[in-house]
Design a protein around this motif. Structure first.
Motif, PDB file in Angstrom:
ATOM      1  N   GLY A   1      -8.388   6.518   3.152  1.00 18.20           N
ATOM      2  CA  GLY A   1      -7.488   5.518   3.702  1.00 18.20           C
ATOM      3  C   GLY A   1      -7.929   4.713   4.879  1.00 18.20           C
ATOM      4  N   ALA A   2      -7.470   5.098   5.983  1.00 20.97           N
ATOM      5  CA  ALA A   2      -7.381   4.246   7.170  1.00 20.97           C
ATOM      6  C   ALA A   2      -8.453   3.183   7.307  1.00 20.97           C
ATOM      7  CB  ALA A   2      -7.364   5.117   8.403  1.00 20.97           C
ATOM      8  N   ALA A   3      -9.644   3.585   7.634  1.00 21.24           N
ATOM      9  CA  ALA A   3     -10.636   2.570   7.963  1.00 21.24           C
ATOM     10  C   ALA A   3     -11.297   1.992   6.714  1.00 21.24           C
ATOM     11  CB  ALA A   3     -11.693   3.178   8.877  1.00 21.24           C
ATOM     12  N   ALA A   4     -10.897   2.459   5.544  1.00 22.40           N
ATOM     13  CA  ALA A   4     -11.590   2.070   4.315  1.00 22.40           C
ATOM     14  C   ALA A   4     -11.247   0.648   3.868  1.00 22.40           C
ATOM     15  CB  ALA A   4     -11.275   3.060   3.215  1.00 22.40           C
ATOM     16  N   GLY A   5     -11.024   0.457   2.612  1.00 20.85           N
ATOM     17  CA  GLY A   5     -10.994  -0.907   2.094  1.00 20.85           C
ATOM     18  C   GLY A   5      -9.637  -1.417   1.687  1.00 20.85           C
TER      19      GLY A   5
ATOM     20  N   GLU B   1      -7.256   2.580  -1.703  1.00 19.11           N
ATOM     21  CA  GLU B   1      -6.435   3.649  -1.131  1.00 19.11           C
ATOM     22  C   GLU B   1      -5.578   4.321  -2.187  1.00 19.11           C
ATOM     23  OE1 GLU B   1      -4.403   1.372   1.689  1.00 19.11           O
ATOM     24  OE2 GLU B   1      -6.186   1.083   2.928  1.00 19.11           O
TER      25      GLU B   1
ATOM     26  N   ALA C   1      -3.453   9.420  -2.074  1.00 11.25           N
ATOM     27  CA  ALA C   1      -4.280   8.255  -1.814  1.00 11.25           C
ATOM     28  C   ALA C   1      -4.848   8.204  -0.425  1.00 11.25           C
ATOM     29  CB  ALA C   1      -3.424   7.022  -2.016  1.00 11.25           C
ATOM     30  N   LEU C   2      -4.814   9.277   0.294  1.00 11.59           N
ATOM     31  CA  LEU C   2      -4.945   9.062   1.717  1.00 11.59           C
ATOM     32  C   LEU C   2      -6.293   9.412   2.316  1.00 11.59           C
ATOM     33  CD1 LEU C   2      -1.404  10.280   2.151  1.00 11.59           C
ATOM     34  CD2 LEU C   2      -2.193   7.934   2.237  1.00 11.59           C
TER      35      LEU C   2
ATOM     36  N   ASN D   1      -8.519   9.049   6.920  1.00 12.67           N
ATOM     37  CA  ASN D   1      -9.785   9.267   7.619  1.00 12.67           C
ATOM     38  C   ASN D   1      -9.642   8.985   9.104  1.00 12.67           C
ATOM     39  OD1 ASN D   1     -11.326  10.115   5.543  1.00 12.67           O
ATOM     40  ND2 ASN D   1     -12.306   8.123   5.164  1.00 12.67           N
TER      41      ASN D   1
ATOM     42  N   ALA E   1       0.830  -1.204   0.000  1.00 10.02           N
ATOM     43  CA  ALA E   1       0.000   0.000   0.000  1.00 10.02           C
ATOM     44  C   ALA E   1       0.863   1.252   0.000  1.00 10.02           C
ATOM     45  CB  ALA E   1      -0.924  -0.012   1.198  1.00 10.02           C
TER      46      ALA E   1
END
Lengths: 429, 429
Positions: B33-37, B42, B29-30, B53, B24
């Protein structure tokens, strides 16, 4: 020969070097032993060299293997827990202390590692967690925990200590934990921060890295780039297993020797910058108010410190041989000497340091002492590899004043009363 | 510029040395991001240099400080437990294995230390527990735990390993734990056995010390007096806190480098003798049947051994950079070298050893490897300070035969398939 005479005879023949007359030293005394009563009872039983009575726990099989797939302490040790003040208004931003007076060696077991949180302990799913590396880098990174585990790894034993250890109130504490229980030590495994920064590529004006935690406080601290490119670690494991939630699961920074709050837990973001962030935790907190009204800021390193943990406050000792044992550490490197005084600081003698003595780790020291039964005060003081000697409280306050008390590394006195009780020497008897 | 092109452009600019194309790595791309997929999602999000996020666990305060006064692992790590066979007839005399493939560093956390019991785990009240020292001594001793804690103490990091690690069946195991999970390593604190024997005073014909446990098996082993007067310890603490019940609470022997069952747990008796006891555990068990029908008895020392723990059985690797990491140890002293082969033993290269390398402790080794995607077998072999080199299985069985399998320290092969799966190289593919 009467039992009592026989006993005295046996006691006089022994080479006792460490156990006093009162200890359960027994010759013809063992049949009534193990599960029975007092030392006196044991010493008057008649059969020499017989095994002690078979205790109850040998008479039937014990618990099955695997009855605990993740082991816990004995039920007889349930009082050995973190030390939490019971009178706080809230516990979201608070601390619990490691029970130093119960510890042996230098490793702090993960279950007893001290805590300090600013917004409670988040419950993070590692599959969802990301570390973002951005700012003054050639290419920003968004890393999963799997990505982070693919980098080359290292393991090191380091202490972490809160900068307020002890603060004002704690100076009145009863136990070693009350006083300086905001320090612990573990074997950390992770990736050099330098490796990850090189993967991203630093731009020429990169001077600071601003680290942010994924807790509700979004705890944020600025780290000088020199530390980031030196021994700073991105850590995912502690004492062999994954970090515990209280210590930053699934990812934290460890900055060897730097004050605890900079070792950002639940790490989610590294923003590479030219200037520090001047975040809440480096302005309203974690600065030292000086006597002239100015503030010492960015006081990164924890200075050399030591404490006698055994015997220490609430312990009680007996006349005769007592090993004095304690912990010493310095954010500036290795401990080179610990001295102990058993006469309230009039004379000092070198303690033994337990090998291996590691840089920026707790060091266990020991000093053999035969107590003559007279009241006294016992002290320890540490010297680190820079030659720095741990100061007395008077020396420290002469320089720093009494307006704030971060980075308090004063020598800690324990008073011994005639009855062998051990109490905090800062508190008037 | 389309998102996909932009992505490729960013990837090409990076200095990626450790993370492959699939990782990743993200420039613009951010925001998603975090909690997404997925990593793909991303990498196509549009906002450069914005923070990921805010995850759910930052939106409300976490658990209170002190919500666990004795900490436990994250709920996301609940699969990391001791490895217990699920098909045994009984569990009173059995073992559970440490999950070596999950470990980092050299310290085994107390909750995951391997178990081997012969009569279950006794539930001992330390206030009632006694240690008797008798036989060929000037004066027998009956010691309480308080007495034992009054002697001078020491702390050392040592491994303990079962002599049957691995036995025949375990050679077919899937994981590193299945194979050699009957080894663990901790910092032990206690009293030199020598100190206690000197307190009692040895008679001239004292040659052995017969140690007995307070479990239902009254496990009994004879220890040569030379070891008792050398580095043998009476141990009450493990990794800083009191021994766990599974590891001998409140008192055990630790005989650095000697086979596990001799490190008698729940220690209640030391009988000083002129001859060994020839107990059950040194006659019917823990002897090695040789090809000529004789038995090797009193095979105290665990020989040099190593295993790659990462990657290891059930792991899956990706093409590109993979750090090979594992553990090495020897009952005879320090590990001086670990070599790794990534071509099924045709060539060997030195691995890095993590400092500090301690005598009779686990040593962590690491080897940087870039996998080209072709099937292969990876191996490690250890050399200790006596110059002894860990043998292959063929070399070992040529000397020992196949009648018994205590002290099996053969080189362990891991097969890597084209898809990156890692399997036990002893088992035919």
């Amino acid at each position: 020969m009467k039992d009592a005479d026989r006993d005295d005879d046996l006691v006089s023949r022994t080479r006792r070097r460490f156990l006093g007359q009162g200890a359960a030293l027994v010759g013809g005394a063992l049949a009534g032993g193990a599960a029975a009563g007092t030392a006196r009872a044991e010493r008057t039983a008649p059969v020499p060299n017989a095994p002690p009575n078979v205790p109850e726990w040998m008479k039937a099989p014990g618990a099955d293997v695997g009855s605990e797939l993740y082991g816990t302490p004995s039920r007889f040790e349930k009082e050995v827990v973190r030390n939490l003040a019971r009178n706080l208004k809230q516990y979201t931003s608070a601390s619990s202390r490691a029970p130093l007076q119960e510890f042996d060696g230098i490793i702090t077991p993960n279950g007893l590692f001290y805590e300090r949180h600013h917004g409670g302990i988040p419950d993070i799913d590692p599959a969802q967690h990301r570390l973002m590396v951005h700012g003054l880098v050639e290419i920003p990174l968004l890393l999963t925990m799997n990505d982070i585990r693919r980098f080359p790894s290292e393991s090191h034993i380091y202490f972490i200590e809160c900068s307020g250890n002890p603060g004002f109130e704690a100076m009145n504490g009863r136990t070693a934990s009350d006083l300086v229980g905001l320090v612990s030590c573990a074997e950390w495994t992770g990736v050099r921060l330098k490796t990850v920064l090189e993967e991203a590529g630093l731009k020429p004006d990169a001077r600071w890295v601003v680290a942010e935690g994924a807790d509700a406080a979004a705890l944020t601290r600025s780290i000088p780039i020199e530390k980031c490119l030196d021994d700073a670690l991105l850590v995912y494991s502690q004492n062999g297993e994954r970090l515990r939630p209280q210590q930053g699961y699934p990812l934290r920074i460890v900055l060897p020797g730097f004050e605890g709050n900079m070792n950002v837990k639940w790490l989610r973001r590294l923003n590479v910058t030219a200037e520090p962030a001047y975040s809440r935790e480096e302005t309203s907190k974690y600065t030292d108010s000086m006597p002239d009204g100015t503030a010492r800021q960015f006081t990164f390193y924890m200075e050399a410190k030591s404490i006698i943990t055994r015997p220490s406050g609430t312990h009680r000792i007996e006349k005769g041989f007592n090993e004095i044992s304690g912990l010493a550490w310095s954010g500036h490197g290795r401990i080179t000497q610990v001295e102990v005084s058993v006469d309230d600081g009039r004379t000092w003698q070198a303690a033994q340091l337990q090998e291996p003595v590691l840089t920026r780790a707790l060091t266990r020291f020991r000093f053999p002492w035969t107590w003559d039964g007279r009241p006294t005060v016992i002290l320890s003081r540490a010297t680190d590899e820079t030659g720095y000697l741990q100061p007395s409280l008077a020396e420290l306050t002469a320089v720093r004043g009494m307006k704030s008390f971060y980075h308090n590394n004063a020598i800690i006195p324990w008073r011994i009363t005639a009855s062998g009780e051990v109490t905090n020497g800062f508190v008037k008897a």
